[in-house]
Write a protein that holds these residues in place. Structure first.
Motif, PDB file in Angstrom:
ATOM      1  N   ASN A 160      18.904 -12.111   6.513  1.00 18.32           N
ATOM      2  CA  ASN A 160      20.670 -12.110   6.299  1.00 18.32           C
ATOM      3  C   ASN A 160      21.271 -11.575   5.347  1.00 18.32           C
ATOM      4  O   ASN A 160      20.419 -10.874   4.544  1.00 18.32           O
ATOM      5  N   GLU A 192      26.022  -5.520   8.043  1.00 12.86           N
ATOM      6  CA  GLU A 192      26.259  -6.376   9.329  1.00 12.86           C
ATOM      7  C   GLU A 192      26.081  -5.877  10.754  1.00 12.86           C
ATOM      8  O   GLU A 192      26.458  -4.804  10.933  1.00 12.86           O
ATOM      9  N   LEU A 196      32.936 -10.401  12.393  1.00  2.71           N
ATOM     10  CA  LEU A 196      33.497 -12.057  12.957  1.00  2.71           C
ATOM     11  C   LEU A 196      34.100 -11.645  13.985  1.00  2.71           C
ATOM     12  O   LEU A 196      35.276 -10.982  14.150  1.00  2.71           O
ATOM     13  N   THR A 218      35.134  -8.238  18.765  1.00  2.00           N
ATOM     14  CA  THR A 218      34.269  -7.935  17.581  1.00  2.00           C
ATOM     15  C   THR A 218      34.144  -6.561  17.706  1.00  2.00           C
ATOM     16  O   THR A 218      34.134  -5.700  18.875  1.00  2.00           O
ATOM     17  N   GLU A 265      32.252 -17.348  20.651  1.00  2.00           N
ATOM     18  CA  GLU A 265      30.856 -17.080  20.049  1.00  2.00           C
ATOM     19  C   GLU A 265      30.393 -15.736  20.353  1.00  2.00           C
ATOM     20  O   GLU A 265      30.314 -15.637  21.783  1.00  2.00           O
ATOM     21  N   GLN A 267      26.735 -13.535  20.211  1.00  2.00           N
ATOM     22  CA  GLN A 267      25.064 -13.421  19.709  1.00  2.00           C
ATOM     23  C   GLN A 267      24.546 -12.182  20.354  1.00  2.00           C
ATOM     24  O   GLN A 267      24.826 -11.434  21.534  1.00  2.00           O
ATOM     25  N   LYS A 275      27.697 -15.386  15.702  1.00  2.00           N
ATOM     26  CA  LYS A 275      28.744 -15.947  14.787  1.00  2.00           C
ATOM     27  C   LYS A 275      29.952 -16.364  15.924  1.00  2.00           C
ATOM     28  O   LYS A 275      30.075 -15.942  17.216  1.00  2.00           O
TER      29      LYS A 275
END
Length: 365
Positions: A160, A192, A196, A218, A265, A267, A275
């Motif tokens: 992470n 990243e 987000l 996103t 959300e 993924q 996220k």
């Protein structure tokens, strides 16, 4: 959308097409630095479905390489192979650059050229096989994290953003019948994978009966644009659309009960990065609200028109007397000027002439 807007505007529907996805350059083995005379294979990865008989273009340091295959291998790497590599499929967009380094040092700390959150990270304290090595040790931010003895590879695991840091490896290499200490260090910055997500609703003001579209917005990193994300939507904490490749949730004829707190959300396919957006309250308006909006809009428009008419009339009435007064003053000024002007040949009557004329005109006694 309110009826007033529907009356005033002509709605034109335009099909939105997604932007072209850039290809991504990858290395195999996945190390950003190799020792001199070692080999590495480069691949130009494109978003599916890939076209058959596709022609590829490769670039190093912005210079075209005479390579048209999807993959090629750098054999016996040397200094001339160092550089930023990019690729392009057909006439599509060019990829982001990925850098390859070639080193002649006794020991190098090998890490992937790019590290993203959710990746499974391995580090290798690498040296030439012909030189025996012992006492391999890894450090992060000047603190020892692992001692491996003769092994060279350390599995860090899923990373992470907090995995970022200064990594160092050291080992003792045997050369000329004795061991010597060598080390290398690399600053690893975990990037990243995607931003987000944010909830966006269309139209901005949803009225009962409208087609409501909620988007989970996103952005993928340019180096991971070929990653296929999955999206899920919630209203008031309850799932309204399960995980799918679509980043939109649509309600063909929205009703008041579709109001609520929406979230989404995102993924990766493996779920390694996941996220969730902040919640956004979406309130649908009933038809009565829309009619009130129409009445208020019409009333405001009427007031503006009346005000404009009164202003025009007032200015017109005010301008007319001023114009008349101006003409009057102009005429009076013209008369005065005429009274003061005499012709060149005109003689001025003298008093004696006036008396003479008077005596001649008198009747005789």
């Amino acid at each position: 959308m309110s009826p007033l807007v529907a009356v005033i505007l002509i709605t034109v529907t335009i099909e939105s097409k997604g932007a072209a996805v850039k290809p991504v350059v990858s290395f195999n083995p996945n190390w950003g630095t190799v020792l001199a005379y070692e080999s590495v294979t480069l691949t130009c990865n494109v978003a599916p479905p890939a076209q058959r008989e596709q022609k590829y273009h490769w670039y190093r340091n912005n210079r075209n390489l005479t390579i048209n295959d999807q993959s090629f291998t750098v054999n016996y790497a040397e200094e001339k192979d160092i550089g930023d590599y990019q690729c392009r499929a057909g006439n599509g967009d060019i990829s982001e650059a990925v850098r390859l380094e070639v080193s002649g040092a006794h020991v190098i700390l090998q890490v992937p050229p790019l590290v993203f959150e959710g990746d499974t990270l391995s580090l290798r304290c690498h040296s030439y096989d012909k030189f025996p090595a012992v006492e391999t040790t890894f450090h992060k931010d000047h603190k020892e994290i692992k001692s491996l003895g003769t092994a060279s590879e350390l599995l860090v695991g899923k990373v992470n953003m907090e995995t970022s840091g200064l990594y160092k490896c050291s080992r003792r290499i045997k050369s000329h019948s004795s061991f010597h200490n060598y080390s290398d260090q690399v600053d690893i910055v975990v990037q990243e994978m995607f931003s987000l997500p944010q909830i966006k609703v269309s139209p901005d003001q949803v009225t009962e009966g409208d087609h409501m579209t909620i988007t989970c917005d996103t952005k993928l990193s340019p180096h991971r644009e070929t990653t296929e994300l999955q999206f899920v939507f919630y209203r008031n904490g309850h799932n309204v659309q399960g995980f799918s490749s679509s980043n939109q949730y649509g309600v063909p004829s929205a009703q008041l009960e579709h109001s609520g707190n929406y979230a989404c959300e995102v993924q990766t396919p493996t779920g390694s990065v996941r996220k969730r957006s902040n919640g956004q309250q979406i309130l649908l308006h009933g038809r009565a609200h829309a009619y009130r909006a129409v009445i208020i809009s019409v009333a405001l428009l009427s007031i503006l028109l009346v005000a404009a008419a009164l202003t025009y009339k007032y200015r017109h009435n005010l301008a007319l007397p001023l114009a008349c007064n101006g003409l009057l003053h102009q005429k009076q000024g013209s008369d005065r000027s005429t009274a003061l002007v005499r012709l060149p040949n005109e003689e001025v009557d003298r008093p004696e002439n006036e008396n003479l004329s008077a005596s001649q005109e008198s009747p005789k006694v």
